[in-house]
Design a protein around this motif. Sequence first.
Motif, PDB file in Angstrom:
ATOM      1  N   ALA A 174       0.942  -1.172  -0.086  1.00  0.00           N
ATOM      2  CA  ALA A 174       0.051   0.060   0.149  1.00  0.00           C
ATOM      3  C   ALA A 174       0.821   1.187  -0.012  1.00  0.00           C
ATOM      4  CB  ALA A 174      -0.950   0.010   1.164  1.00  0.00           C
ATOM      5  N   ILE A 175       2.085   1.182   0.617  1.00  0.00           N
ATOM      6  CA  ILE A 175       2.960   2.219   0.484  1.00  0.00           C
ATOM      7  C   ILE A 175       3.848   2.625  -0.961  1.00  0.00           C
ATOM      8  CG2 ILE A 175       5.078   3.499   1.709  1.00  0.00           C
ATOM      9  CD1 ILE A 175       4.289   1.554   4.044  1.00  0.00           C
ATOM     10  N   THR A 176       3.936   1.296  -1.487  1.00  0.00           N
ATOM     11  CA  THR A 176       4.550   1.454  -2.999  1.00  0.00           C
ATOM     12  C   THR A 176       4.174   2.466  -3.712  1.00  0.00           C
ATOM     13  OG1 THR A 176       5.101  -0.961  -2.419  1.00  0.00           O
ATOM     14  CG2 THR A 176       5.583  -0.077  -4.897  1.00  0.00           C
ATOM     15  N   PRO A 177       2.846   2.467  -4.081  1.00  0.00           N
ATOM     16  CA  PRO A 177       2.335   3.730  -5.007  1.00  0.00           C
ATOM     17  C   PRO A 177       2.915   5.108  -4.716  1.00  0.00           C
ATOM     18  CG  PRO A 177       0.538   2.300  -4.717  1.00  0.00           C
ATOM     19  CD  PRO A 177       1.619   1.843  -3.793  1.00  0.00           C
ATOM     20  N   ILE A 178       3.321   5.242  -3.319  1.00  0.00           N
ATOM     21  CA  ILE A 178       3.567   6.808  -3.080  1.00  0.00           C
ATOM     22  C   ILE A 178       4.982   6.945  -3.876  1.00  0.00           C
ATOM     23  CG2 ILE A 178       4.418   8.225  -1.119  1.00  0.00           C
ATOM     24  CD1 ILE A 178       2.471   6.619   0.454  1.00  0.00           C
ATOM     25  N   GLY A 179       5.831   5.938  -3.583  1.00  0.00           N
ATOM     26  CA  GLY A 179       6.885   6.086  -4.497  1.00  0.00           C
ATOM     27  C   GLY A 179       6.757   6.188  -6.046  1.00  0.00           C
ATOM     28  N   GLY A 180       5.992   5.419  -6.347  1.00  0.00           N
ATOM     29  CA  GLY A 180       5.508   5.528  -7.937  1.00  0.00           C
ATOM     30  C   GLY A 180       5.058   7.062  -8.343  1.00  0.00           C
ATOM     31  N   VAL A 181       4.188   7.541  -7.468  1.00  0.00           N
ATOM     32  CA  VAL A 181       3.897   8.935  -7.782  1.00  0.00           C
ATOM     33  C   VAL A 181       4.867  10.028  -7.688  1.00  0.00           C
ATOM     34  CG1 VAL A 181       2.270  10.543  -6.829  1.00  0.00           C
ATOM     35  CG2 VAL A 181       1.352   8.228  -6.969  1.00  0.00           C
ATOM     36  N   LEU A 182       5.917   9.837  -6.794  1.00  0.00           N
ATOM     37  CA  LEU A 182       7.080  10.446  -6.831  1.00  0.00           C
ATOM     38  C   LEU A 182       8.016  10.474  -7.887  1.00  0.00           C
ATOM     39  CD1 LEU A 182       7.733  10.047  -2.991  1.00  0.00           C
ATOM     40  CD2 LEU A 182       6.880  12.200  -3.854  1.00  0.00           C
ATOM     41  N   MET A 183       8.173   9.376  -8.480  1.00  0.00           N
ATOM     42  CA  MET A 183       8.676   9.150  -9.529  1.00  0.00           C
ATOM     43  C   MET A 183       7.993   9.700 -10.820  1.00  0.00           C
ATOM     44  SD  MET A 183      10.507   5.635  -9.460  1.00  0.00           S
ATOM     45  CE  MET A 183       9.122   4.374  -8.884  1.00  0.00           C
ATOM     46  N   ILE A 184       6.792   9.620 -10.849  1.00  0.00           N
ATOM     47  CA  ILE A 184       6.016  10.364 -12.088  1.00  0.00           C
ATOM     48  C   ILE A 184       6.051  11.768 -11.804  1.00  0.00           C
ATOM     49  CG2 ILE A 184       3.892  10.432 -12.927  1.00  0.00           C
ATOM     50  CD1 ILE A 184       3.166   7.584 -11.982  1.00  0.00           C
ATOM     51  N   ALA A 185       5.893  12.283 -10.547  1.00  0.00           N
ATOM     52  CA  ALA A 185       6.091  13.712 -10.337  1.00  0.00           C
ATOM     53  C   ALA A 185       7.353  14.190 -10.871  1.00  0.00           C
ATOM     54  CB  ALA A 185       5.952  13.736  -8.950  1.00  0.00           C
ATOM     55  N   GLY A 186       8.587  13.352 -10.389  1.00  0.00           N
ATOM     56  CA  GLY A 186       9.792  13.878 -11.127  1.00  0.00           C
ATOM     57  C   GLY A 186       9.829  14.003 -12.186  1.00  0.00           C
ATOM     58  N   TRP A 187       9.526  13.207 -13.324  1.00  0.00           N
ATOM     59  CA  TRP A 187       9.406  13.228 -14.621  1.00  0.00           C
ATOM     60  C   TRP A 187       8.497  14.239 -15.072  1.00  0.00           C
ATOM     61  CZ3 TRP A 187      12.991  11.065 -17.025  1.00  0.00           C
ATOM     62  CH2 TRP A 187      13.767   9.888 -16.678  1.00  0.00           C
ATOM     63  N   ALA A 188       7.288  14.493 -14.698  1.00  0.00           N
ATOM     64  CA  ALA A 188       6.324  15.607 -14.934  1.00  0.00           C
ATOM     65  C   ALA A 188       7.062  16.992 -14.657  1.00  0.00           C
ATOM     66  CB  ALA A 188       5.325  15.613 -14.223  1.00  0.00           C
ATOM     67  N   VAL A 189       7.688  17.184 -13.355  1.00  0.00           N
ATOM     68  CA  VAL A 189       8.690  18.293 -12.929  1.00  0.00           C
ATOM     69  C   VAL A 189       9.613  18.765 -14.056  1.00  0.00           C
ATOM     70  CG1 VAL A 189      10.054  19.478 -11.376  1.00  0.00           C
ATOM     71  CG2 VAL A 189       7.762  18.320 -10.685  1.00  0.00           C
ATOM     72  N   LEU A 190      10.333  17.535 -14.422  1.00  0.00           N
ATOM     73  CA  LEU A 190      11.608  17.718 -15.242  1.00  0.00           C
ATOM     74  C   LEU A 190      11.045  18.145 -16.815  1.00  0.00           C
ATOM     75  CD1 LEU A 190      14.513  17.370 -16.136  1.00  0.00           C
ATOM     76  CD2 LEU A 190      13.919  14.963 -16.452  1.00  0.00           C
ATOM     77  N   ALA A 191       9.789  17.677 -17.336  1.00  0.00           N
ATOM     78  CA  ALA A 191       9.465  18.038 -18.445  1.00  0.00           C
ATOM     79  C   ALA A 191       8.750  19.688 -18.316  1.00  0.00           C
ATOM     80  CB  ALA A 191       8.030  17.334 -18.789  1.00  0.00           C
ATOM     81  N   LEU A 192       8.335  19.731 -17.405  1.00  0.00           N
ATOM     82  CA  LEU A 192       7.783  21.157 -17.222  1.00  0.00           C
ATOM     83  C   LEU A 192       9.030  22.364 -17.078  1.00  0.00           C
ATOM     84  CD1 LEU A 192       4.741  20.992 -14.760  1.00  0.00           C
ATOM     85  CD2 LEU A 192       4.686  21.838 -17.189  1.00  0.00           C
ATOM     86  N   LEU A 193       9.981  21.772 -16.447  1.00  0.00           N
ATOM     87  CA  LEU A 193      11.246  22.802 -16.231  1.00  0.00           C
ATOM     88  C   LEU A 193      11.880  22.847 -17.271  1.00  0.00           C
ATOM     89  CD1 LEU A 193      12.409  21.578 -12.952  1.00  0.00           C
ATOM     90  CD2 LEU A 193      11.442  23.975 -13.427  1.00  0.00           C
ATOM     91  N   ALA A 194      11.893  21.890 -18.163  1.00  0.00           N
ATOM     92  CA  ALA A 194      12.606  21.677 -19.700  1.00  0.00           C
ATOM     93  C   ALA A 194      11.762  22.523 -20.569  1.00  0.00           C
ATOM     94  CB  ALA A 194      12.922  20.267 -20.269  1.00  0.00           C
ATOM     95  N   LEU A 195      10.472  22.406 -20.585  1.00  0.00           N
ATOM     96  CA  LEU A 195       9.525  23.438 -21.424  1.00  0.00           C
ATOM     97  C   LEU A 195       9.865  24.970 -21.045  1.00  0.00           C
ATOM     98  CD1 LEU A 195       6.260  21.199 -21.619  1.00  0.00           C
ATOM     99  CD2 LEU A 195       7.770  21.975 -23.368  1.00  0.00           C
ATOM    100  N   ARG A 196      10.098  25.192 -19.911  1.00  0.00           N
ATOM    101  CA  ARG A 196      10.256  26.795 -19.278  1.00  0.00           C
ATOM    102  C   ARG A 196      11.391  27.349 -19.756  1.00  0.00           C
ATOM    103  NH1 ARG A 196       7.384  27.115 -13.911  1.00  0.00           N
ATOM    104  NH2 ARG A 196       9.515  27.796 -13.274  1.00  0.00           N
ATOM    105  N   ARG A 197      12.563  26.234 -19.980  1.00  0.00           N
ATOM    106  CA  ARG A 197      13.879  26.745 -20.355  1.00  0.00           C
ATOM    107  C   ARG A 197      13.936  27.649 -21.718  1.00  0.00           C
ATOM    108  NH1 ARG A 197      17.903  27.095 -17.303  1.00  0.00           N
ATOM    109  NH2 ARG A 197      19.466  26.368 -18.937  1.00  0.00           N
ATOM    110  N   LYS A 198      14.712  28.632 -21.625  1.00  0.00           N
ATOM    111  CA  LYS A 198      14.858  29.092 -22.943  1.00  0.00           C
ATOM    112  C   LYS A 198      16.199  28.607 -23.474  1.00  0.00           C
ATOM    113  CE  LYS A 198      13.320  33.718 -21.584  1.00  0.00           C
ATOM    114  NZ  LYS A 198      11.894  33.538 -21.491  1.00  0.00           N
ATOM    115  N   GLY A 199      16.103  28.546 -24.936  1.00  0.00           N
ATOM    116  CA  GLY A 199      17.095  27.979 -25.714  1.00  0.00           C
ATOM    117  C   GLY A 199      17.162  26.668 -26.186  1.00  0.00           C
TER     118      GLY A 199
END
Length: 121
Positions: free
Chosen positions: A96-121
């Motif tokens: 029951a705890i395992t999905p919390i880790g999965g959500v954090l990993m997904i959040a990491g990928w989502a944040v990475l994509a958003l930050l990359a989109l916001r980068r200029k250049g």
Amino acid sequence: MVEKRLVITGAVLGGLAVALGAFGAHGLKARVDAEALGWWQTAVQYHMWHALAILALGLSGQTWGRLPSWLFTAGALIFSGTLYAMALGAPRWFGAITPIGGVLMIAGWAVLALLALRRKG
């Protein structure tokens, strides 16, 4: 400039993934059932992929990679850690705890994509 802490974190997590993968293949194979071995293999796989992502972000030297890397680290520790524990005999409710880790990993990928989109250049 290299993000030294991220490189160290990625390298340590990567080395642990190799060691735990070898332990699973050689030390656990005859001691646990197929389901537990599957949990172990899934844990190693996600552990290593996220270690490599952290290492790559650290080597990129981009400070905007810090937040995704720490989300990957926390996610891998929780996701893989609970699967490792269950494979070694921890109660099934750890699942029951395992999905919390999965959500954090997904959040990491989502944040990475958003930050990359916001980068200029």
